[in-house]
Every structure is written in structure tokens, then in C-alpha cells.
Design an enzyme around this catalytic site. Structure first.
Site, PDB file in Angstrom:
ATOM      1  N   SER A   1       0.817  -1.203   0.000  1.00  0.00           N
ATOM      2  CA  SER A   1       0.000   0.000   0.000  1.00  0.00           C
ATOM      3  C   SER A   1       0.853   1.255   0.000  1.00  0.00           C
ATOM      4  O   SER A   1       1.954   1.276   0.584  1.00  0.00           O
ATOM      5  CB  SER A   1      -0.869   0.001   1.262  1.00  0.00           C
ATOM      6  OG  SER A   1      -1.485   1.248   1.420  1.00  0.00           O
TER       7      SER A   1
ATOM      8  N   TYR B   1      -1.800   0.289  10.067  1.00  0.00           N
ATOM      9  CA  TYR B   1      -2.035  -0.401   8.788  1.00  0.00           C
ATOM     10  C   TYR B   1      -0.805  -0.304   7.890  1.00  0.00           C
ATOM     11  O   TYR B   1      -0.280  -1.314   7.397  1.00  0.00           O
ATOM     12  CB  TYR B   1      -3.262   0.205   8.097  1.00  0.00           C
ATOM     13  CG  TYR B   1      -3.389  -0.207   6.656  1.00  0.00           C
ATOM     14  CD1 TYR B   1      -3.599  -1.537   6.320  1.00  0.00           C
ATOM     15  CD2 TYR B   1      -3.269   0.725   5.625  1.00  0.00           C
ATOM     16  CE1 TYR B   1      -3.691  -1.924   4.991  1.00  0.00           C
ATOM     17  CE2 TYR B   1      -3.364   0.347   4.304  1.00  0.00           C
ATOM     18  CZ  TYR B   1      -3.566  -0.976   3.999  1.00  0.00           C
ATOM     19  OH  TYR B   1      -3.661  -1.370   2.686  1.00  0.00           O
TER      20      TYR B   1
ATOM     21  N   LYS C   1       2.071  -3.262   6.546  1.00  0.00           N
ATOM     22  CA  LYS C   1       2.452  -3.505   5.145  1.00  0.00           C
ATOM     23  C   LYS C   1       3.969  -3.402   4.983  1.00  0.00           C
ATOM     24  O   LYS C   1       4.578  -4.179   4.244  1.00  0.00           O
ATOM     25  CB  LYS C   1       1.740  -2.508   4.225  1.00  0.00           C
ATOM     26  CG  LYS C   1       0.233  -2.700   4.173  1.00  0.00           C
ATOM     27  CD  LYS C   1      -0.144  -3.945   3.390  1.00  0.00           C
ATOM     28  CE  LYS C   1      -1.610  -4.255   3.433  1.00  0.00           C
ATOM     29  NZ  LYS C   1      -1.989  -5.441   2.693  1.00  0.00           N
TER      30      LYS C   1
HETATM   31  N1  UFG Z   1     -12.995  10.662   2.983  1.00  0.00           N
HETATM   32  C1  UFG Z   1     -13.876  11.679   3.323  1.00  0.00           C
HETATM   33  N2  UFG Z   1     -15.159  11.333   3.614  1.00  0.00           N
HETATM   34  C2  UFG Z   1     -15.599  10.047   3.590  1.00  0.00           C
HETATM   35  C3  UFG Z   1     -14.689   9.013   3.222  1.00  0.00           C
HETATM   36  C4  UFG Z   1     -13.390   9.372   2.916  1.00  0.00           C
HETATM   37  O1  UFG Z   1     -13.506  12.855   3.377  1.00  0.00           O
HETATM   38  O2  UFG Z   1     -16.786   9.812   3.876  1.00  0.00           O
HETATM   39  C5  UFG Z   1     -11.594  11.029   2.671  1.00  0.00           C
HETATM   40  C6  UFG Z   1     -10.576  10.299   3.534  1.00  0.00           C
HETATM   41  O3  UFG Z   1     -10.420  10.896   4.808  1.00  0.00           O
HETATM   42  C7  UFG Z   1      -9.344  10.422   2.634  1.00  0.00           C
HETATM   43  C8  UFG Z   1      -9.929  10.315   1.208  1.00  0.00           C
HETATM   44  O4  UFG Z   1     -11.316  10.646   1.353  1.00  0.00           O
HETATM   45  O5  UFG Z   1      -8.756  11.655   2.787  1.00  0.00           O
HETATM   46  C9  UFG Z   1      -9.827   8.932   0.618  1.00  0.00           C
HETATM   47  O6  UFG Z   1     -10.298   8.037   1.629  1.00  0.00           O
HETATM   48  P1  UFG Z   1     -10.544   6.489   1.385  1.00  0.00           P
HETATM   49  O7  UFG Z   1     -11.035   5.934   2.679  1.00  0.00           O
HETATM   50  O8  UFG Z   1     -11.362   6.282   0.179  1.00  0.00           O
HETATM   51  O9  UFG Z   1      -9.110   5.939   1.055  1.00  0.00           O
HETATM   52  P2  UFG Z   1      -7.738   6.059   1.877  1.00  0.00           P
HETATM   53  O10 UFG Z   1      -6.890   7.037   1.127  1.00  0.00           O
HETATM   54  O11 UFG Z   1      -7.923   6.287   3.303  1.00  0.00           O
HETATM   55  O12 UFG Z   1      -7.187   4.576   1.823  1.00  0.00           O
HETATM   56  C10 UFG Z   1      -6.992   3.858   0.658  1.00  0.00           C
HETATM   57  C11 UFG Z   1      -6.961   2.388   1.032  1.00  0.00           C
HETATM   58  C12 UFG Z   1      -5.767   2.110   1.879  1.00  0.00           C
HETATM   59  C13 UFG Z   1      -4.508   2.661   1.271  1.00  0.00           C
HETATM   60  C14 UFG Z   1      -4.656   4.101   0.875  1.00  0.00           C
HETATM   61  C15 UFG Z   1      -3.431   4.550   0.139  1.00  0.00           C
HETATM   62  O13 UFG Z   1      -8.125   2.034   1.766  1.00  0.00           O
HETATM   63  O14 UFG Z   1      -5.658   0.722   1.986  1.00  0.00           O
HETATM   64  O15 UFG Z   1      -5.788   4.246   0.048  1.00  0.00           O
HETATM   65  O16 UFG Z   1      -3.650   5.808  -0.417  1.00  0.00           O
HETATM   66  F1  UFG Z   1      -3.500   2.602   2.160  1.00  0.00           F
END
Ligand code: UFG
Length: 326
Positions: free
Chosen positions: A117, A141, A145
Site C-alpha cells: 500500500s 495499517y 504492510k
Molecule cells: N474521505 C472523506 N469522507 C468520507 C470518506 C473518505 O472525506 O466519507 C476522505 C478520507 O479521509 C481520505 C480520502 O477521502 O482523505 C480517501 O479516503 P478512502 O477511505 O477512500 O481511502 P484512503 O486514502 O484512506 O485509503 C486507501 C486504502 C488504503 C490505502 C490508501 C493509500 O483504503 O488501503 O488508500 O492511499 F493505504
């Protein structure tokens, strides 16, 4: 060639299993079904239900099936949840990998493609993050990884395990009727699309980041491209021993507000928002430098347009408004 897809009833694993089948590989799926869906396993692919940490299950799996290589998607993967529940993450992700590697070695299987990741980088300094950037994860997390990547490097040197660690950026979209169905859903694109469908509001997890519009920037990569990246990595392992690491992304960043705008264009819905606090463990910007995977494997995201990615996820949601169970 016959591939064991661990976690193949989940989102990315099921898409990889489908991609492998389309390319003529024999595939078996194993999944503990904690988060997986039976109907996400592509037709004709056998499903074995059990946990990677269950030695009897794993050794029987390797003994009773012809397996040439493993693709491992069986891990917990939520940044925020890992901050609250680190023990679960070390157990399932790190201990699970140790169990898997032991079972592989006992049965003489020496090739593994591992879902790593972009979370291993933490808060990168550069606009585009390359594989040799500092690894300073901001969440348990991401730490798990990184521990596994190092395990694979050492197991390669000591025991001849060939590995490809694919550092995913943000997997998104749907392929062949397979898409994201998590309960609870925490990922941005499915949340935004559900809001478009139900007229609920999307919470912005912070709008005061040091980014052009104050919201977090991510590199969204279509899950079908991601599946192709796995196959390219697997094919490379056939000829290249050692431990390899590649970023898999589109190389383009989109902020949360840009995702919302694109989703409004795709769905025609207004999509309301409200601002909430930052989510623990979230880096402000994560966008892949994809030169290594492009140069070494010839990988390029073919479906990098964010509207196309959202469109495919929207089709999946409209087709299965209640997910796989509905
Ligand atoms: N977000 C919001 N509102 C929501 C959901 C998400 O603002 O309701 C934001 C999150 O805080 C983040 C962005 O949107 O800033 C993307 O969030 P995601 O949860 O879609 O994805 P993440 O970037 O947290 O995580 C994903 C994978 C991880 C990986 C990561 C690497 O789930 O496994 O990408 O970039 F590590």
C-alpha cells in the site's frame, strides 16, 4: 499456471481472480468470508473457506490443490480502523503472512504477489512519490504492510521466496459486475455515490489540509488496471527471482472536492457535503510516481480518467443497490 488468490471474495481479490481467469490462468480462491462475498468469486472458480492463520486449513489447501503461485489480498486495510485496533492488524496482516509463508515453503511454492500500500510512505515530501521515498507510515495499517515487505525481502534472501509487493494507491471502480461492497463502507467514492443515490450528505474528513482546495489528494486507480498490474508482476516473477516493489497508481491526483464534482457530473445529483474533523492517520497527499512500473513491467493505467472510474462504480451501485447480498 495455477494461482491461489487469498482474499479472492473481497473487492480487489475478486477482480484479480476475474482478470486471471480472462487471461487463461487456473484460479482457486480462499477467503475466511469475514468481509468477502460468495457471489463475488468469479463463476467456475472454486472457493475454499478458511483463515490464513489456520495451519491445518492452509496445509490442506496446498497439499490438495495444484498451486504455482499466490496472490495475497487477505488483510485488513482501513487506515482509521488500524489506529483504533492495531492488535487486529498485526495479527491478521503480519502473523497471517508468516503463516502463509510457512505453508508456501512447506509445499515448495515460491512465488507471491502481495497487496502492499501507498500507506507505507506516510506523508511524502514529493508531489509524486517514488518507490525509494522514505517509508514512514502514519498508521498501524501502513506499518503492517512495511513489516511484510521487509519479511518478503528477508525470506527471499534466506529461502528463495520470489515476491512482488504492489504498493496500491486508491483502488476504485468496478469490472465485470464486481465492485466495492464493504460494511461499513469507509471509502470515498462508494460513499459519495451512495449519497448521490440517497440524497444524504458526504462528510469531508477535514478541509484544512495543505492542498490546493484544503481536502486530501489521492491517486485513484481503476481496479481493472490494478488487476492487470498483478498479472504483469506475476509474469515477471516467473523469470526474475528476488523481492520486487512497484507502485501501482494512475500517476494523477484528485482532491475530495474534485471527486465530488466528477461524481455530480456522472450522476447528475447535487450531492450535499458537510465538514467534519480530520481522520486519524490520513496523509494530505498521496500520488504515485509510476515510472518504475511503467519502465520495468510496461504497466500504464488505461482507465485513468476519474469520471470513467466513477462511472463504472456508479453502474455497479445501480445494479446492486444493496450490495452482493441484496
Ligand atoms: N474521505 C472523506 N469522507 C468520507 C470518506 C473518505 O472525506 O466519507 C476522505 C478520507 O479521509 C481520505 C480520502 O477521502 O482523505 C480517501 O479516503 P478512502 O477511505 O477512500 O481511502 P484512503 O486514502 O484512506 O485509503 C486507501 C486504502 C488504503 C490505502 C490508501 C493509500 O483504503 O488501503 O488508500 O492511499 F493505504
Amino acid at each position: 499456471m495455477s494461482i491461489l488468490v487469498l482474499g479472492g471474495a473481497g473487492y480487489i481479490g475478486s477482480c484479480a481472480a476475474l482478470g486471471l481467469r480472462r487471461r487463461g490462468y487456473d484460479v482457486i480462491v480462499a477467503d475466511n468470508m469475514e468481509k468477502g462475498h460468495k457471489s463475488a468469486v468469479p463463476q467456475g472458480v472454486p472457493l475454499f473457506v478458511g483463515d490464513v492463520r489456520d495451519f491445518d486449513f492452509m496445509s490442506a489447501l496446498f497439499e490438495e490443490n495444484k498451486i504455482d503461485a499466490v496472490m495475497d489480498f487477505a488483510a485488513y486495510s482501513l487506515v482509521g480502523e488500524s489506529v483504533a485496533q492495531p492488535a487486529q492488524y498485526y495479527d491478521n496482516n503480519v502473523y497471517g503472512m508468516l503463516c502463509l509463508l510457512r505453508a508456501m515453503m512447506l509445499s515448495g511454492v515460491d512465488k507471491i504477489v502481495f497487496s502492499s500500500s501507498a500507506a507505507v510512505y506516510g506523508e511524502p515530501e514529493d508531489a509524486l512519490v517514488a518507490e525509494d521515498a522514505p517509508k514512514l507510515p502514519k498508521s498501524p495499517y501502513g506499518e503492517t504492510k512495511l513489516v511484510i515487505e521487509n519479511m518478503l525481502k528477508y525470506f527471499g534472501a534466506a529461502y528463495g521466496i520470489r515476491s512482488a509487493c504492489l504498493r496500491y494507491f486508491n483502488a476504485a471502480g468496478a469490472m465485470g459486475g464486481l465492485g466495492e461492497d464493504h460494511k461499513p463502507e469507509t471509502h470515498l467514492i462508494p460513499i459519495v455515490l451512495r449519497a448521490a443515490m440517497t440524497e444524504s450528505a458526504v462528510t469531508l474528513n477535514g478541509d484544512d489540509y495543505d492542498t490546493p482546495d484544503g481536502t486530501c489528494v489521492r491517486d485513484y486507480v481503476h481496479v481493472e488496471d490494478l488487476a492487470e498490474g498483478h498479472i504483469l508482476a506475476l509474469e515477471r516473477l516467473k523469470e526474475a527471482p528476488g523481492a520486487h516493489v512497484w507502485n501501482v497508481g494512475s500517476g494523477r491526483g484528485a482532491s475530495i472536492l474534485e471527486i465530488l464534482e466528477a461524481a455530480r457530473r456522472v450522476t447528475g445529483a447535487r450531492i450535499k457535503t458537510k465538514t467534519g474533523p480530520r481522520r486519524p492517520g490520513d496523509p494530505s497527499r498521496l500520488v504515485a510516481d509510476v515510472s518504475k512500473i511503467r519502465g520495468e513491467l510496461g504497466f500504464a493505467a488505461k482507465r485513468a480518467d476519474i469520471e470513467d472510474i466513477i462511472e463504472s462504480a456508479w453502474r455497479f451501485l445501480r445494479d446492486k443497490p444493496n450490495g452482493y447480498c441484496g
